[in-house]
Design an enzyme around this catalytic site. Structure first.
Site, PDB file in Angstrom:
ATOM      1  N   ARG A  15       0.825  -1.222   0.000  1.00 42.76           N
ATOM      2  CA  ARG A  15       0.000   0.000   0.000  1.00 42.76           C
ATOM      3  C   ARG A  15       0.855   1.267   0.000  1.00 42.76           C
ATOM      4  O   ARG A  15       0.459   2.304  -0.554  1.00 42.76           O
ATOM      5  CB  ARG A  15      -0.953   0.000   1.203  1.00 42.76           C
ATOM      6  N   ILE A  67      -7.456   7.296  -1.482  1.00 44.86           N
ATOM      7  CA  ILE A  67      -7.280   5.844  -1.491  1.00 44.86           C
ATOM      8  C   ILE A  67      -8.187   5.327  -0.377  1.00 44.86           C
ATOM      9  O   ILE A  67      -8.190   5.861   0.735  1.00 44.86           O
ATOM     10  CB  ILE A  67      -5.805   5.448  -1.264  1.00 44.86           C
ATOM     11  N   SER A  68      -8.994   4.310  -0.682  1.00 42.34           N
ATOM     12  CA  SER A  68      -9.949   3.789   0.299  1.00 42.34           C
ATOM     13  C   SER A  68      -9.232   3.199   1.509  1.00 42.34           C
ATOM     14  O   SER A  68      -8.102   2.718   1.406  1.00 42.34           O
ATOM     15  CB  SER A  68     -10.829   2.706  -0.336  1.00 42.34           C
ATOM     16  N   ALA A  69      -9.917   3.218   2.643  1.00 39.74           N
ATOM     17  CA  ALA A  69      -9.394   2.573   3.847  1.00 39.74           C
ATOM     18  C   ALA A  69      -9.232   1.076   3.583  1.00 39.74           C
ATOM     19  O   ALA A  69     -10.057   0.473   2.882  1.00 39.74           O
ATOM     20  CB  ALA A  69     -10.344   2.795   5.015  1.00 39.74           C
TER      21      ALA A  69
END
EC number: 2.1.1.77
Length: 217
Positions: free
Chosen positions: A32, A58-60
């Protein structure tokens, strides 16, 4: 950062977001930190969305895991993603469908499209094709798809996405007229003309902009 990544995955398993070995393995493999801006790298493995520029995030990690589990992916599937963003979600899905599968991902913002395309190529994801365009219209050139998922919220379910699903295929999309709260909807195409849908609960995503999305200027 591998230790931090493993700790994140372990935490998501303990909290029930990661249920399958396939999703666990994928999230353990994808770095990530490669997909976040340099000044956010220290937060790469915190379970929170992070800014990636151009008003996007950016999504969790828990949301990425949840989406991957809901999609019930299998090796060899052809998948369409709407909203590439930084490419992290795409990388996780690509790990699950494997080299025999293929992910097509559409991004409307030119800078993000270029960044994601270069990053995914540099990390060796040959089973991902990044497209610059209006994701609310899908990507008819490679339809039909086994799975379609949308990483931005639409005011209604775009008809082109429904039509680009194969029979037995599934579409996952956040839908709602409120820009700060939507319902996550899972749609399955049961025949040429029939679909069934299920509401999976409340979410908050950035808006899907385009012909079949929000029209901001």
């Amino acid at each position: 950062m591998m230790d931090e990544r493993r700790r994140m995955v372990q935490d998501l398993m303990e909290r029930g977001y990661i249920k399958s070995e396939a999703v666990r393995r994928a999230m353990e493999r994808v770095p990530r930190e490669e997909f976040v801006p340099e000044d956010e790298m220290h937060r790469a493995y915190m379970d929170m969305p992070l800014p990636i520029g151009e008003g996007q995030t950016i999504s969790a990690p828990h949301m990425v895991a949840m989406i991957a589990e809901i999609l019930d992916l299998e090796p060899g599937m052809k998948v369409l993603e709407i909203g590439t963003g930084c490419g992290y979600n795409a990388a996780v899905i690509a790990e699950i469908i494997g080299p025999e599968g293929h992910l097509y991902t559409v991004e409307r913002i030119g800078i993000l499209y270029e960044r994601a395309r270069k990053k995914l190529r540099s990390l060796g994801y040959d089973n991902i094709t990044v497209i610059h365009g209006d994701g609310s219209q899908g990507f008819a050139d490679e339809a039909p798809y086994s799975r379609i998922y949308v990483t931005a919220a639409a005011p209604y379910i775009p008809d082109p996405l429904m039509k680009q699903l194969e029979i037995g295929g599934k579409l996952l999309i956040p839908v709602g007229s409120d820009k700060f709260y939507q319902e996550l909807v899972l749609i399955e195409r049961t025949s040429a003309d029939d679909y069934r849908s299920r509401n999976l609960g409340g979410v908050a995503f950035v808006p899907l902009i385009g012909k079949h999305g929000w029209k901001f200027h």
